[in-house]
Design a protein around this motif. Structure first.
Motif, mmCIF file in Angstrom:
data_model
loop_
_atom_site.group_PDB
_atom_site.id
_atom_site.type_symbol
_atom_site.label_atom_id
_atom_site.label_comp_id
_atom_site.label_asym_id
_atom_site.label_seq_id
_atom_site.Cartn_x
_atom_site.Cartn_y
_atom_site.Cartn_z
ATOM 1 N N TYR A 183 0.818 -1.213 0.000
ATOM 2 C CA TYR A 183 0.000 0.000 0.000
ATOM 3 C C TYR A 183 0.852 1.265 0.000
ATOM 4 O O TYR A 183 0.392 2.326 -0.392
ATOM 5 C CB TYR A 183 -0.955 -0.009 1.201
ATOM 6 C CG TYR A 183 -0.355 0.443 2.510
ATOM 7 C CD1 TYR A 183 -0.518 1.746 2.968
ATOM 8 C CD2 TYR A 183 0.379 -0.441 3.290
ATOM 9 C CE1 TYR A 183 0.032 2.158 4.186
ATOM 10 C CE2 TYR A 183 0.921 -0.047 4.494
ATOM 11 C CZ TYR A 183 0.753 1.257 4.933
ATOM 12 O OH TYR A 183 1.310 1.665 6.133
ATOM 13 N N SER B 228 0.362 -9.292 4.561
ATOM 14 C CA SER B 228 -0.501 -8.163 4.908
ATOM 15 C C SER B 228 -0.422 -7.879 6.401
ATOM 16 O O SER B 228 -0.034 -8.746 7.194
ATOM 17 C CB SER B 228 -1.954 -8.448 4.516
ATOM 18 O OG SER B 228 -2.435 -9.609 5.170
ATOM 19 N N CYS C 201 -4.779 -4.085 10.104
ATOM 20 C CA CYS C 201 -5.617 -3.417 9.097
ATOM 21 C C CYS C 201 -5.739 -4.216 7.810
ATOM 22 O O CYS C 201 -6.497 -3.858 6.916
ATOM 23 C CB CYS C 201 -5.061 -2.023 8.795
ATOM 24 S SG CYS C 201 -3.452 -2.035 7.962
ATOM 25 N N ARG D 94 -3.843 -4.438 5.270
ATOM 26 C CA ARG D 94 -3.307 -3.862 4.037
ATOM 27 C C ARG D 94 -2.034 -4.600 3.640
ATOM 28 O O ARG D 94 -1.244 -4.986 4.507
ATOM 29 C CB ARG D 94 -3.006 -2.374 4.228
ATOM 30 C CG ARG D 94 -4.242 -1.509 4.329
ATOM 31 C CD ARG D 94 -3.899 -0.045 4.516
ATOM 32 N NE ARG D 94 -3.256 0.219 5.797
ATOM 33 C CZ ARG D 94 -2.980 1.435 6.258
ATOM 34 N NH1 ARG D 94 -3.277 2.499 5.522
ATOM 35 N NH2 ARG D 94 -2.400 1.591 7.435
ATOM 36 N N CYS E 46 1.808 -2.911 9.772
ATOM 37 C CA CYS E 46 2.274 -1.797 8.944
ATOM 38 C C CYS E 46 2.761 -0.664 9.852
ATOM 39 O O CYS E 46 2.405 -0.600 11.032
ATOM 40 C CB CYS E 46 1.144 -1.310 8.033
ATOM 41 S SG CYS E 46 -0.230 -0.537 8.921
#
Length: 291
Positions: free
Chosen positions: A10, A20, A24, A26, A42
């Motif tokens: 992302y 990921s 979240c 992402r 992240c």
């Protein structure tokens, strides 16, 4: 038949990834992932305080192998290159220094000067020889390999784990040289350690589900150059290359294993200890043969 492409990070859409954020969800690439007790997070989730643990140390960004992300992720690589270059310059001005640091099996003589060896108790030669180079093209080639392979690997592992791979790979390469070559064969060079970094890179690429063909091609090419040298006044030590490659891969498997938290740190330390003991066993076995 068409295959489904992995999503892009992302923060870096051009980098495909199969990992990921556990909070979240992402997609995140190796540069962005922060190790958590379970999976990876992240940077935004970590900064927002939603990471696991307590205090700033628990939420500090972590490398893929669990080390703390450093401000300069390639500092150790730069220091190693500088150290190799400094030792090379010293060797040019004082060749006798090289004779006292390179790997030799037992007592020999060079130009009438006696030189002791590993089997006489000078075990430091197994590591000091890794920082020595005899020709300018020798050190340039190894340092280019160290920068290209070592820089990204250090960023993925963290400083201490990366240094462990380098030193253990150098030791593993020297141990195989010591075991398989004539006892009075002078051997030197960082290529065993560099091959060890390549072995750990193969494990890293597999761990991140990267396309393996480019990595495999690099391994095959470097092994080809090992066994089919293209010239030069020095012979290539295939024992150092193979020993370093195997050692680096073994250490990489332990550092990038599936364990998490404290168990992961113990598993990593245990792997390094086992690899060191295996190298020590080879060294002691050869010493017993020569004495």
């Amino acid at each position: 038949m068409d295959t489904e492409r992995l999503p892009g990070c992302y923060r870096h859409p051009d980098r495909d990834t199969g990992i990921s954020c556990t909070r979240c969800e992402r997609p995140i690439c190796p540069e962005c992932m922060v190790s958590a007790s379970v999976g990876f997070q992240c940077p935004e989730c970590v900064r927002s305080g939603s990471g696991t643990g307590h205090g700033p140390a628990a939420n500090a960004p972590r490398t893929l192998a669990g080390g703390v992300v450093a401000a300069d992720p390639q500092l150790v690589t730069k220091i190693l290159i500088g150290l190799n270059a400094a030792v090379f310059l010293v060797g040019l001005s004082a060749p006798a220094v090289v004779l006292q640091l390179e790997l030799l099996g037992r007592y020999v003589e060079f130009y009438g000067a006696p030189v002791e060896g590993v089997s006489t108790g000078e075990y430091y030669r197994l590591l000091t020889s890794v920082f020595l180079h005899a020709e300018w093209w020798h050190i340039i080639g190894n340092m280019i390999g160290l920068w290209v392979i070592g820089g990204p690997l250090e960023a993925a592992l963290g400083r201490s784990r990366y240094l462990a791979v380098y030193l253990l790979s150098g030791l593993g390469g020297s141990a195989l040289v010591y075991l398989l070559t004539a006892p009075n064969t002078p051997t030197l060079g960082a290529s065993g350690a560099v091959f060890g970094l390549l072995g750990a890179t193969v494990v890293l690429a597999r761990r991140l589900r990267y396309e393996m063909r480019p990595v495999i091609v690099m391994v095959v090419l470097m092994l080809f150059l090992t066994f089919v040298p293209l010239g030069g006044s020095l012979s290539v030590s295939w024992q150092a290359h193979v020993g370093g490659l195997v050692t680096g891969a073994l250490v990489g498997l332990g550092l990038l294993g599936p364990a998490a938290g404290r168990n992961r740190t113990l598993a990593q330390a245990g792997t390094c200890a086992v690899v060191f003991l295996l190298a020590a066993a080879v060294i002691l076995l050869r010493t017993a043969e020569l004495t």
